[in-house]
Scaffold this motif. Structure first.
Motif, short mmCIF file in Angstrom:
data_model
loop_
_atom_site.label_atom_id
_atom_site.label_comp_id
_atom_site.label_asym_id
_atom_site.label_seq_id
_atom_site.Cartn_x
_atom_site.Cartn_y
_atom_site.Cartn_z
N GLU A 67 -5.72 -1.76 -5.32
CA GLU A 67 -5.01 -2.06 -6.57
C GLU A 67 -4.19 -0.90 -7.11
O GLU A 67 -3.34 -1.09 -7.97
CB GLU A 67 -5.99 -2.56 -7.64
CG GLU A 67 -6.95 -1.52 -8.20
CD GLU A 67 -8.26 -1.45 -7.44
OE1 GLU A 67 -8.24 -1.69 -6.21
OE2 GLU A 67 -9.30 -1.14 -8.06
N ARG A 68 -4.44 0.31 -6.61
CA ARG A 68 -3.66 1.45 -7.11
C ARG A 68 -2.19 1.26 -6.70
O ARG A 68 -1.89 1.10 -5.53
CB ARG A 68 -4.19 2.76 -6.56
CG ARG A 68 -3.42 3.96 -7.05
CD ARG A 68 -3.92 5.26 -6.50
NE ARG A 68 -5.14 5.67 -7.17
CZ ARG A 68 -6.28 5.92 -6.55
NH1 ARG A 68 -6.37 5.79 -5.26
NH2 ARG A 68 -7.36 6.29 -7.23
N ARG A 85 -9.81 -2.71 -2.44
CA ARG A 85 -9.56 -1.49 -3.24
C ARG A 85 -8.13 -0.97 -3.04
O ARG A 85 -7.90 0.23 -2.85
CB ARG A 85 -10.58 -0.40 -2.91
CG ARG A 85 -11.97 -0.74 -3.40
CD ARG A 85 -12.87 0.46 -3.35
NE ARG A 85 -14.07 0.25 -4.16
CZ ARG A 85 -14.16 0.47 -5.46
NH1 ARG A 85 -13.10 0.91 -6.11
NH2 ARG A 85 -15.27 0.26 -6.12
N GLU A 98 -4.27 -11.39 -5.09
CA GLU A 98 -4.76 -10.50 -6.16
C GLU A 98 -6.23 -10.18 -5.97
O GLU A 98 -6.66 -9.04 -6.16
CB GLU A 98 -4.54 -11.16 -7.52
CG GLU A 98 -3.08 -11.21 -7.94
CD GLU A 98 -2.93 -11.73 -9.36
OE1 GLU A 98 -3.14 -12.95 -9.55
OE2 GLU A 98 -2.61 -10.94 -10.24
N LEU A 99 -7.01 -11.20 -5.62
CA LEU A 99 -8.44 -10.97 -5.37
C LEU A 99 -8.61 -9.94 -4.26
O LEU A 99 -9.40 -9.00 -4.37
CB LEU A 99 -9.12 -12.29 -5.00
CG LEU A 99 -10.55 -12.18 -4.47
CD1 LEU A 99 -11.49 -11.65 -5.54
CD2 LEU A 99 -11.05 -13.52 -3.95
N PHE A 109 -0.35 -1.22 -7.13
CA PHE A 109 -0.07 -2.60 -6.72
C PHE A 109 0.75 -3.30 -7.80
O PHE A 109 0.47 -3.21 -8.98
CB PHE A 109 -1.40 -3.33 -6.49
CG PHE A 109 -1.27 -4.82 -6.30
CD1 PHE A 109 -0.25 -5.38 -5.57
CD2 PHE A 109 -2.22 -5.67 -6.87
CE1 PHE A 109 -0.16 -6.75 -5.40
CE2 PHE A 109 -2.15 -7.04 -6.71
CZ PHE A 109 -1.10 -7.58 -5.98
N HIS A 110 1.72 -4.04 -7.31
CA HIS A 110 2.66 -4.68 -8.21
C HIS A 110 2.97 -6.03 -7.59
O HIS A 110 3.47 -6.10 -6.47
CB HIS A 110 3.90 -3.77 -8.28
CG HIS A 110 5.01 -4.26 -9.10
ND1 HIS A 110 6.32 -4.02 -8.79
CD2 HIS A 110 5.03 -4.98 -10.23
CE1 HIS A 110 7.09 -4.57 -9.70
NE2 HIS A 110 6.33 -5.16 -10.58
N LEU A 111 2.60 -7.08 -8.28
CA LEU A 111 2.78 -8.43 -7.73
C LEU A 111 4.01 -9.08 -8.36
O LEU A 111 4.13 -9.12 -9.59
CB LEU A 111 1.54 -9.28 -7.99
CG LEU A 111 1.63 -10.74 -7.56
CD1 LEU A 111 1.78 -10.86 -6.05
CD2 LEU A 111 0.41 -11.53 -8.03
N VAL A 112 4.85 -9.60 -7.52
CA VAL A 112 6.03 -10.33 -7.99
C VAL A 112 5.92 -11.75 -7.45
O VAL A 112 5.83 -11.94 -6.24
CB VAL A 112 7.33 -9.66 -7.50
CG1 VAL A 112 8.53 -10.49 -7.90
CG2 VAL A 112 7.44 -8.26 -8.07
N ALA A 145 -6.57 -7.72 -3.15
CA ALA A 145 -6.14 -6.36 -3.52
C ALA A 145 -7.31 -5.60 -4.13
O ALA A 145 -7.50 -4.41 -3.86
CB ALA A 145 -4.98 -6.42 -4.50
N LEU A 146 -8.12 -6.30 -4.92
CA LEU A 146 -9.29 -5.66 -5.53
C LEU A 146 -10.42 -5.50 -4.50
O LEU A 146 -11.08 -4.47 -4.43
CB LEU A 146 -9.76 -6.46 -6.74
CG LEU A 146 -8.82 -6.39 -7.94
CD1 LEU A 146 -9.13 -7.49 -8.95
CD2 LEU A 146 -8.91 -5.03 -8.62
N ARG A 147 -10.64 -6.55 -3.72
CA ARG A 147 -11.72 -6.47 -2.72
C ARG A 147 -11.48 -5.32 -1.75
O ARG A 147 -12.40 -4.64 -1.32
CB ARG A 147 -11.83 -7.77 -1.94
CG ARG A 147 -12.31 -8.94 -2.77
CD ARG A 147 -12.36 -10.20 -1.94
NE ARG A 147 -13.48 -10.18 -1.02
CZ ARG A 147 -13.52 -10.81 0.15
NH1 ARG A 147 -12.48 -11.50 0.55
NH2 ARG A 147 -14.59 -10.76 0.91
N GLU A 161 -3.27 -16.04 -5.92
CA GLU A 161 -4.58 -15.71 -6.52
C GLU A 161 -5.44 -14.94 -5.52
O GLU A 161 -6.08 -13.94 -5.87
CB GLU A 161 -5.26 -17.03 -6.88
CG GLU A 161 -6.24 -16.98 -8.01
CD GLU A 161 -6.53 -18.41 -8.43
OE1 GLU A 161 -5.93 -18.84 -9.42
OE2 GLU A 161 -7.33 -19.09 -7.75
N MET A 162 -5.44 -15.42 -4.28
CA MET A 162 -6.24 -14.74 -3.26
C MET A 162 -5.66 -13.36 -2.95
O MET A 162 -6.40 -12.42 -2.64
CB MET A 162 -6.31 -15.58 -1.98
CG MET A 162 -7.04 -16.89 -2.13
SD MET A 162 -8.69 -16.72 -2.86
CE MET A 162 -9.59 -16.01 -1.52
#
Lengths: 573, 307
Positions: B98-99, B96, B89-90, B101-104, B92-94, B86-87
């Motif tokens: 996320e472009r 910047r 993903e958070l 970005f692929h979470l497995v 990745a946005l904080r 969760e952190m």
């Protein structure tokens, strides 16, 4: 005996509200893109709060991440964030501080975090408010809640153990809100369609205009000082979301919209460069036509309020433009679905102002069409005259090419005569529609008059030359065909198809090879003249056959036909 | 630079804090290698990353200017690991990021080694950072071999001769069942059988004196070279680094380049083995400004003067 009533204590609590009401409020309310819009809208509002409370310049960015593989959607903003009281309020339904200050927020119904309830298995919100030094985590077990929503229990019981709040120490300078919808349900799978969501957000949110649009700077100047034009940098998976418009339009113009003598909205429009529908690249997310925006957010469909029981005539001509109508009257609110206005007196006034703007804009398109038609006609005549003059130099009187060119010029000559006659007839416009007035104004423009005069001069020169050098062919010009009226240019829409009145009347012609393609009559060498009454009856019969007698469009044709014929000088007034 | 061997047979060095040491390795050494690799092999494109960045995304952040798309693999077997995801993903946005970005979610070794899971990864990658917390050899419970090694072997296969940088960090402690010792013994025998060197025993003893640090220094390059040989790659090693974090870690960086001749024609080279044995080990020193170089001694050819 008199009754002595005594008050009986009875508390009203959440236990008295059936859980199924929650579904009524949240479950059936939003389509997938609208759910995403709601969270983005909350993010946008959080920047208003940040500025109001801290006077810090807001970053105004909203980051959306769509992860189809993990079936999740995330929205992140660096707005004010939430402390514990705000979290506790956020969990409430339709109870929001925004309700007390509806004019200052885009969202105001307090549905907020609940809009994703039916769409996913779990909602997780991580948030920290500036200066609190705490990161809060709010977890809603949506799957459990939706499973039990119709079980007859009360909302209080439903929420027990399915709504959790946690806290942990965090950097006091930090502030953000992160919303994650986990395991999006199959029914809401559209939420995971990144291109579709991006397109929806680009058309709905107050995002910047694509900086690559040639008129981006010009539009910024046009909208300078207009309220509710602040934009937010929204990204989807890191890619910026822009409002996109086709490039082939003229520079934007600003048009104030008034109701009762006060400005209630500001429109901007950019007209097609070639007097036709502005071609929008749908795949690139481009749009034509007009969107109505309230507090930055677009409502409903393009040309909102142009349809309905009293549709704006020829509203399809609005597609000759790109533009937006920005409602500046803060008392006007969108309805729950943001597909129109919430009914009110002010909303009605703004709606009327918008419709009036549409009517004027359509008329402008009609006028421009006529003007361009006249100028094109004059230009075509000049070209044809040049061609004939060249041909006269080296051919015999019976030359086929010359005769063909003369026949074509004769047709143009007839069209010019009709245009000129129309120009002369439209002096008395009492009671005429805005469109008819716009057409008349277009034909009275000096540029158009000059073009017609120049075309007539060239025609005279060529006619004289032909009479001298090819007298046998002169008859073609002396007796031009009379039935190829310029009404082929006058098109309308029936259903989704363009239909030309000439094309419909053209069905009267015997099957001698005449045809019309895509609504345009292909001229025949020997047209058949029919009585106007017969043509009118045939036209109405054809329209009735296409539309059906009860169709609204057919009724309008019947009602408007005499006036249209009168305005065109086809029938007596 | 002092070192000793602890009761488990592992070398212990005086080192700085995990964050500073790791930051140095990541931000200075690795970064310069990745930058040079990109300049040489992919000058006109951002690199694709596969790795275990953890919730703080430290490596992706350190190399962000070189990275385009990136796949983060994060275990989520426990509530704590799910929070880490969760952190991640958070952040990745904080940050910047996320472009692309692929979470497995899951075990990267499983994703690499298992055919049914592998489609979740988006091969090929140009930077693969296997920043393991544990050891490398870690025998499976049922003693059938190392899933981790199977995963790395599979990685070479699925990269399909696409040039990439492999960064491999492993714990010095390893629940191996004697593989490291056995490997060192076999390599020693191989070198001795050549009858070309007069100090084979001394050099290998020097490696053994450093415990797993010395043994891994021999083992990892040889194992990777075996995978490369089978999949048409040539390897270019940077000197391995030993640093002290919360645990003692060994860090390897190797550029994996497609062999220019037909697959299968490459043979193990004596020079490669010699280079592996003679290589030094870099140790992140506690003074935080430099790396110390630890030499295990060089194999000296028979007849040559001792150096």
């Amino acid at each position: 005996m008199s009754a002595a009533w005594q008050s009986v204590a009875a508390e009203w609590s959440i236990r008295d509200v059936g859980a199924f009401l929650l579904d009524s409020i949240t479950g059936a309310l939003y389509q997938p893109p609208e759910i995403l819009r709601e969270y983005c809208q909350n993010a946008i509002d959080s920047y208003s709060d940040l500025f109001r409370e801290t006077h810090r310049p807001p970053i105004n960015s909203v980051q959306v991440r769509i992860d189809p593989l993990n079936r999740s959607v995330e929205v992140f903003d660096r707005g004010i964030g939430m402390d514990l009281p705000a979290i506790l309020q956020a969990k409430s339904i339709a109870v929001s501080g925004k309700l007390q200050q509806p004019d200052e927020y885009i969202g105001f119904r307090g549905i907020g975090i609940w809009s994703g309830l039916p769409a996913c298995e779990q909602i997780v919100i991580l948030t920290t408010k500036i200066d609190t030094g705490q990161l809060y985590k709010l977890v809603i077990d949506c799957a459990d809640i939706t499973k039990l929503i119709d079980s007859g229990i009360d909302i209080g019981t439903l929420m027990e153990g399915r709504f959790h709040i946690y806290a942990t120490p965090w950097d006091a300078d930090d502030h953000f809100t992160f919303v994650k919808l986990s395991n999006v349900q199959e029914r809401y799978v559209d939420l995971l369609d990144e291109p579709a969501m991006t397109k929806y957000l680009s058309r709905t949110l107050p995002v910047p205009v694509d900086p690559a649009w040639p008129h981006a700077d010009g539009l910024a100047r046009v909208l300078d000082g207009v309220p509710w034009t602040t934009t937010y940098d929204v990204t989807v998976n890191g890619e910026p979301v822009y409002r996109r418009f086709p490039a082939k339009v003229k520079p934007p113009e600003r048009v104030p919209l008034e109701a009762g003598g006060r400005e209630v909205a500001v429109a901007w429009l950019a007209e097609s460069t070639d007097s036709s529908v502005v071609r929008a690249n749908e795949r690139a997310g481009e749009v034509n036509n007009f969107r109505v925006r309230v507090k930055g957010m677009a409502l409903g469909e393009p040309a909102l309020f142009a349809g309905g029981t009293d549709p704006v005539t020829d509203a399809s001509l609005l597609r000759w433009y790109v533009g937006e109508i920005i409602v500046t009257d803060d008392s006007v609110k969108p309805d729950t679905h943001r597909r129109g206005f919430q009914p009110s007196g002010a909303a009605g006034d703004v709606r009327d102002a918008i419709r009036s703007f549409y009517v004027r804009t359509v008329a402008r398109a009609r006028g421009w069409s006529v003007e361009k038609g006249a100028l094109d006609l004059a230009s075509n005549i000049a070209e044809k005259c040049d061609e004939i003059e060249q041909a006269l130099g080296g051919v015999g009187d019976d030359d086929r090419t010359l005769r063909d060119a003369l026949t074509q010029l004769a047709n143009l000559q007839t069209q010019l005569a009709n245009t000129k006659a129309k120009s002369n007839r439209t002096r008395d416009l009492t009671g005429a529609s805005p469109a008819a007035r716009a057409e008349a104004a277009a034909l009275r423009k000096q540029q158009v008059k000059n073009a017609i005069a120049e075309a007539e001069r060239r025609l005279s020169e060529v006619e004289a030359a032909v009479a001298r050098q090819a007298p046998a062919s002169h008859a073609v010009l002396a007796d031009p065909p009379r039935s190829t009226r310029p009404t082929t240019r006058r098109t309308s829409r029936m259903g989704d198809r363009p239909v030309s009145t000439a094309a419909v009347v053209g069905t009267l012609h015997p099957p001698d090879g005449s045809a019309y393609t895509q609504g345009e009559l292909i001229p025949r060498p020997a047209p058949v003249l029919v009585d106007l009454a017969v043509a009118t009856q045939a036209f109405l019969a054809a329209a009735r056959a296409v539309l059906g007698e009860s169709h609204q469009a057919y009724q309008q044709i019947v009602a408007r036909l005499p006036e249209e014929l009168r305005l065109r000088g086809i029938a007596g007034g | 630079m002092g070192s000793r061997v602890d009761s488990s047979g592992n070398a212990v060095f005086t080192a700085d804090t995990s964050t500073v040491a790791k930051d140095y390795v990541r931000g200075e050494l690795d970064r310069s290698i990745i930058e040079a690799f990109r300049r040489e092999h992919y000058p006109d494109q951002p690199l694709a990353y596969l790795g275990l960045p953890g919730p703080d995304l430290l490596d992706v952040r350190a190399w962000r200017e070189f990275i385009g798309r990136w796949t983060a693999v994060q275990s989520a077997d426990t509530p704590e690991l799910r929070q880490s995801a969760e952190m991640l993903e958070l952040n990745a946005l904080r940050e910047r990021l996320e472009r692309g970005f692929h979470l497995v979610l899951g075990n990267i070794d499983e994703y690499l080694a298992r055919d049914d899971l592998r489609p979740a990864l988006q091969f090929p990658y140009e930077v693969v950072n296997l920043d393991y917390v544990g050891g490398l050899v870690n025998a499976r419970d049922h003693g059938t071999g190392s899933l981790r090694l199977d995963a790395i072997r599979a990685l070479f296969t699925h990269q399909n001769r696409h040039a990439f940088v492999l960064l491999l960090t492993v714990n010095l402690r390893d629940r191996d069942e004697g593989e490291l010792e056995d490997h060192a013994a076999r390599l020693e025998d191989e070198m001795r059988s050549l009858d070309a060197f007069r100090n084979v025993a001394e050099v290998f003893e020097s490696h053994r004196e450093q415990g797993n640090a010395g043994l891994l220094k021999l083992y990892v390059p040889c194992v990777l070279d075996g995978f490369a040989l089978a999949t048409g790659y040539e390897l270019r090693f940077a000197p391995p680094v030993l640093y002290s974090g919360s645990r003692q870690m060994m860090h390897f960086v190797v550029e994996c380049l497609p062999h220019t001749e037909q697959i299968g024609t490459r043979l193990p080279r004596f020079e490669d083995r010699l280079a592996i044995v003679n290589a030094s080990l870099l140790i992140r020193d506690s003074n935080r400004t430099s790396l110390a170089q630890h030499d295990f001694g060089q194999l000296i050819r028979t007849g040559a003067e001792a150096g």
